[in-house]
Design an enzyme around this catalytic site. Structure first.
Site, PDB file in Angstrom:
ATOM      1  N   ILE A  49       0.809  -1.227   0.000  1.00 56.47           N
ATOM      2  CA  ILE A  49       0.000   0.000   0.000  1.00 56.47           C
ATOM      3  C   ILE A  49       0.833   1.263   0.000  1.00 56.47           C
ATOM      4  CG2 ILE A  49      -1.989  -1.088   1.101  1.00 56.47           C
ATOM      5  CD1 ILE A  49      -1.049   0.057   3.741  1.00 56.47           C
ATOM      6  N   GLY A  50       2.116   1.183   0.199  1.00 54.97           N
ATOM      7  CA  GLY A  50       2.920   2.398   0.231  1.00 54.97           C
ATOM      8  C   GLY A  50       4.399   2.079   0.202  1.00 54.97           C
ATOM      9  N   LYS A  51       5.196   3.125  -0.003  1.00 48.53           N
ATOM     10  CA  LYS A  51       6.632   2.918  -0.116  1.00 48.53           C
ATOM     11  C   LYS A  51       7.355   4.139   0.382  1.00 48.53           C
ATOM     12  CE  LYS A  51       8.347   2.897  -4.242  1.00 48.53           C
ATOM     13  NZ  LYS A  51       8.692   2.453  -5.606  1.00 48.53           N
ATOM     14  N   GLU A  75       9.001  -0.604   2.836  1.00 44.42           N
ATOM     15  CA  GLU A  75       7.762  -0.874   2.123  1.00 44.42           C
ATOM     16  C   GLU A  75       6.655  -1.011   3.172  1.00 44.42           C
ATOM     17  OE1 GLU A  75       7.539  -1.146  -1.222  1.00 44.42           O
ATOM     18  OE2 GLU A  75       9.687  -0.831  -1.526  1.00 44.42           O
ATOM     19  N   VAL A  76       5.472  -0.515   2.843  1.00 42.12           N
ATOM     20  CA  VAL A  76       4.344  -0.593   3.769  1.00 42.12           C
ATOM     21  C   VAL A  76       3.284  -1.504   3.161  1.00 42.12           C
ATOM     22  CG1 VAL A  76       2.585   0.683   5.034  1.00 42.12           C
ATOM     23  CG2 VAL A  76       4.821   1.710   4.635  1.00 42.12           C
ATOM     24  N   ASP A 114       8.912  16.879  12.754  1.00 44.01           N
ATOM     25  CA  ASP A 114       8.584  16.669  11.335  1.00 44.01           C
ATOM     26  C   ASP A 114       7.076  16.607  11.141  1.00 44.01           C
ATOM     27  OD1 ASP A 114       9.227  16.423   8.654  1.00 44.01           O
ATOM     28  OD2 ASP A 114       9.209  14.252   8.716  1.00 44.01           O
TER      29      ASP A 114
END
Length: 972
Positions: free
Chosen positions: A36-38, A43-44, A179
């Site tokens: 689902i994400g990077k 990596e997610v 952040d």
């Protein structure tokens, strides 16, 4: 932290069933599902909870962040360990909780709460599509997006309350996030949505019984959670930090200036996030941190909101109080937590979102707190008594009016069993009574804040099209309202809305390019280098003479009006006046002059990190070459580049310097810096050839970048479109851009080391007292040091800007490749090892496997061969001299260790990714080229001597010729 994509955004991975099946993996009590994400190094994946020993799947989702430990250096590993440690100690409804952690030899799997709606940045960008999705459809129906700007103010206030609640909890533990940005604010559908849609079993897995129950805000709206604590740290109230962390668009000015900062830096970030939620763009946008800081300083705390935006006075006041340049003038945490936007009831809520107490007919508030109507999963009905955050009597008020939570007291005994209480609290030491709820009731009568024609923003420079109307408008103060009739109000509102909509569309493309993609460490190095160069410039004898001459000049009135001409009769300016004008050409960073903090070399800066990342591709063998394409490396137009441009005092020791010996440490240090600058100049010239193939410039801009009067031209940053690439295929652009990028990074590495050497010397010797004779020698060295450091600073900043332009070109070209091309973004994976990941800012992938060392080695071979052929034929020996010296400089740059280290490295250690065998091979080639170069220079000297003899022996009546070549190493 890499964040999961929102459900209404197109997914880049998991397109086929086979790829989804390949992603499945059992990790403890969880099964890893689709990607689902990077992030840069992680990596997610979405995961689901499984029952131990039975492999029976539950439908509760988690987010699994899989970090490739092999790609992390020591600094990044420390950040990861710190993030895990912090998450283990933080349990709050509006902070993403850590559920579990599994470590393998090569990967760290961090199981965290899953946030189905993705991050706030995508939420704002795709706000027009929110009405089409079940999770947010009802929210938009109740609180539609305004015609101009971002989200409805009710939603913004809701998120602001939840963000303040989390920050109040972090401050109670002395944490600073460092952040905060929309990409690190994740969203979950409300528990009301899961209850009403009958999908309670699909709710994300909760870390504890209260992690899915909002502590404040509106219960039916999405729930905000702060994520990514990789840069967070414990910072006591009285402490200051000085590490440059975070994302430039949301950084506080004190961080951009590389000053010490405290927890108030997070408040600036909160102000930028609130502004972006209201206006759909950050308050300040720029291509790099230097330009960003300049825009912040030029604005002088005047925060201008777009015309036609629906924003209450209280919200504008809060944002302006948060976006103060000076931390001492910025709103404090106590003031922020007690601000009306955070503390008071959210105005303009629909009836169904009003607290039950507000809907009651009795004027007095109810004694018992309202109970939740929806049912939650069984495991969430019981809340641990040792929860890290507590409840207070203020929990009995409605959610819309509840302030954020601080460290808290024990649960009230009157709390109903089985009913999860609100996780809200009183502030410590606050004896102020809770305001009666009926005092807020009149706020419900006004459904929308009235949009007046008063100028709520500070004065700004108007476009020419608006200046004509300026005389007919009356400017009012922030506290006054313009007496505009209602009919004119409607007309003015329509005009503003239409104009704002046009600007919104025009700014959207610019915003996408300017939005920060992650953590940009190279910005820190630029700030460090600027600060050091300014400090050395202030301490140089030339600057001190300028100050004296300036004081002397100010004692008398200057009557100089211009350059002397025959018509005006103006006299030439005196030498004193000329001297005092010189510093304004190159040193305008007055703010940096006030700091006298020691310079600290940063070996984990972006320059080093980027180079190490790109050099992960092995250079062993040196026989490999990138794909051969027409018009790419090495271009036929490339010729040798001149040495580092020295002043008339001869900053460099050109030629055979073996006989030059010195016992003066200062002279040795400056000589080393100059040698590094010369090496960087050669590599910079090679990179410029690639750059000009992608971003052509006018002929007048070529050369050394020096304009009339010695003023350095600013590199063009506007040429980032594809208009000049029409004659190049995307495949060719990718290759050229990758070659240019690695060469610029190599240049930055050498410049970085030269500044490290200068900084170490400056810190060691700047405070010593010297004898008059030693002081005279030191003044000469300081003059040389100032010149070379100033040159290095300018070149470093120029390379940073140009590398950013090339990076954008590369990403654009990769997007334009055919979808089946191996270099297309959808076919790339940072974890696959098929591509090299560059940096952590933009996830730039180098697909050709090229390195700067490989390009430099091939070019050195080519130039040395060409020089050898010309030497044998006796053709154009001065050109052979330049080719030999340039080839030798490239090989020396390959062998030069990019880190300035006090300890000598072992011969078996890799340096810049080169193994011992490769270094020995390059060293032998370098010695051969230097030997041939020395022989060539002897031939040139013989030719010069013969020519001089022929001139002296010529008849007396003939004029002598003085056409001999210039000194060695001069570029033609």
């Amino acid at each position: 932290m890499a964040t999961p994509s929102n459900p209404y955004a197109p997914r880049r991975s998991g397109a086929s069933p086979s790829s989804s099946a390949a992603a499945e993996q059992i990790i403890g009590k969880f099964k890893r599902m689709d990607h689902i994400g990077k992030g840069s190094f992680a990596e997610v994946y979405r995961g689901i909870h499984i029952v131990p020993n039975t492999q029976q799947e539950k439908r509760q989702s988690v987010a699994i962040k899989s970090v490739n430990m092999n790609k992390l250096n020591k600094k990044l590993k420390d950040n990861l360990v710190s993030e895990i440690s912090i998450l283990r100690s933080l349990h709050h409804p509006h902070i993403v909780s850590l559920i579990d952690c599994h470590e393998t030899p090569s990967r760290m799997h961090i199981i965290m709460e899953f946030c189905e709606l993705g991050d706030l940045s995508a939420f704002i960008k795709k706000r027009a599509d929110l009405v089409n999705h079940p999770q947010t459809q009802r929210m938009i129906e109740k609180y539609p997006n305004p015609a101009v700007g971002g989200l409805n103010e009710v939603i913004v206030r809701h998120f602001a309350k939840q963000m303040a609640s989390a920050l109040e909890f972090l401050r109670s533990k002395n944490y600073i996030h460092r952040d905060l940005k929309p990409q690190n604010l994740l969203l979950n559908p409300s528990s009301v949505y899961y209850s009403q849609s009958g999908t309670l079993e699909r709710m994300p897995l909760a870390a504890d019984a209260s992690s899915l129950l909002p502590a404040t805000g509106i219960e039916s709206l999405p729930m905000l959670k702060i994520a990514d604590f990789g840069f967070a740290r414990i910072l006591p109230t009285t402490s200051l930090a000085e590490t440059l962390c975070g994302s430039p668009l949301y950084m506080a000015p004190e961080i951009l200036r590389y000053e010490k900062y405290d927890a108030k830096a997070d408040l600036w970030s909160v102000g930028t996030v609130l502004f972006e939620m209201m206006c759909a763009r950050p308050p300040f946008r720029a291509n790099n941190h230097v330009e960003l800081l300049r825009k912040i300083e030029e604005r002088k705390d005047h925060i201008r909101f777009p015309e036609g935006i629906v924003c209450s006075r209280a919200m504008k006041n809060l944002i302006r109080a948060l976006l103060k340049r000076k931390p001492t003038e910025r709103m404090s945490y106590d003031s922020f937590f007690s601000d009306p936007v955070i503390r008071e009831e959210i105005p303009d809520m629909v009836d169904e979102d009003l607290p039950q107490a507000m809907q009651a007919s009795e004027p007095e508030p109810p004694v018992e707190p309202p109970k939740r109507v929806q049912k939650m999963p069984v495991e969430m009905d019981r809340r641990p008594s040792d929860s890290p955050y507590s409840r207070s009597p203020r929990d009995r008020t409605g959610m819309g009016s509840t302030p954020p939570s601080r460290p808290m007291s024990r649960p009230s005994s009157a709390q109903a069993a089985g009913t999860p209480p609100r996780t809200l609290s009183m502030r410590r030491g606050s004896n102020a009574p809770i305001e009666p709820i009926e005092e807020h009731a009149p706020l419900r009568e006004q459904r929308r804040p009235v949009l007046t024609n008063a100028a709520t923003a500070p004065a700004r420079q108007m476009p020419l099209s608006e200046q004509a109307m300026a005389g007919h408008r009356r400017r009012y103060s922030r506290d006054d309202q313009a007496p505009v009739p209602s009919s004119l109000k409607d007309t003015e509102r329509e005009r503003r809305t239409e104009a704002g909509g046009m600007r919104e569309a025009a700014e959207r493309a610019a915003q996408d390019a300017a939005l920060d993609d992650g953590f940009v460490f190279v910005e820190k190095r630029r700030v460090e280098i600027d600060a050091l160069a300014d400090e050395i410039a202030v301490g140089s004898p030339q600057t001190q003479r300028d100050r004296v001459s300036q004081r002397d000049t100010m004692k008398r009135r200057s009557t100089t009006q211009g350059a002397p001409t025959s018509t005006t009769g103006a006299t030439a300016p005196s030498k004193a006046i000329q001297i005092q004008r010189q510093p304004s050409l190159t040193h305008q960073r007055a703010g940096s002059y006030e700091r006298r903090r020691p310079y600290r070399p940063s070996f984990e800066s972006a320059t080093s990190a980027l180079t190490k990342a790109m050099n992960m591709v092995s250079i062993r063998g040196l026989g490999l070459s990138p794909p051969v394409m027409k018009g790419v490396s090495p271009p036929q137009g490339y010729s040798a580049f001149p040495t580092y441009p020295a002043a008339q005092s001869s900053l460099l020791l050109v030629g055979d310097n073996d006989q030059v010996t010195t016992k003066d440490e200062a002279a040795t240090t400056v000589k080393k810096i100059e040698e590094l600058a010369q090496l960087s100049y050669v590599i910079y010239g090679f990179a410029e050839v690639k750059y000009k193939q992608l971003v052509p410039v006018a002929p007048s801009d070529e050369g050394l970048g020096i304009g009339p009067g010695g003023v350095r031209r600013k590199p063009s940053t506007d040429v980032i479109e594809d208009d000049d690439d029409d004659d190049l295929t995307p495949d060719t652009i990718v290759t050229i851009a990758e070659e240019a990028l690695v060469l610029y990074v190599k240049t930055l590495a050498l410049l970085n080391k030269s500044m490290d050497v200068a900084g170490s010397y400056w810190n060691k010797h700047r405070r010593g007292s010297l004898s008059p004779e030693a002081a005279s020698r030191a003044a000469v060295i300081a003059e040389r040091l100032n010149r070379v450091v100033s040159w290095v600073r300018d070149r470093f900043n120029e390379c940073c800007v140009k590398s950013e332009i090339i990076a954008r070109k590369l990403k654009q070209a990769q997007q334009h490749l055919p979808t089946d091309h191996p270099s297309h973004p959808q076919n790339l994976s940072a974890a696959s090892g098929s591509a090299t990941t560059v940096g952590s800012a933009e996830n730039i992938l180098l697909t050709t496997g090229i390195t700067a060392e490989k390009l430099m080695y091939d070019r050195a071979i080519e130039m040395s061969r060409s020089a050898a052929v010309d030497e044998l034929t006796g053709h154009n020996l001065p050109s052979c001299d330049i080719n030999y010296s340039t080839a030798a400089a490239m090989l020396e740059a390959i062998l030069e260790d990019e880190e300035e280290s006090g300890s000598r490295k072992l011969d078996t250690e890799e340096i810049n990714g080169l193994e011992t065998e490769d270094r020995q091979s390059i060293q032998r080639l370098l010695e051969e080229i230097q030997r041939r170069h020395k022989t060539l220079k002897k031939k040139i000297e013989i030719q010069k001597a013969q020519k001089r003899n022929s001139i002296t022996s010529a008849p007396a009546g003939l004029p002598s010729s003085r056409g001999s070549p210039s000194s060695q190493g001069t570029a033609r």
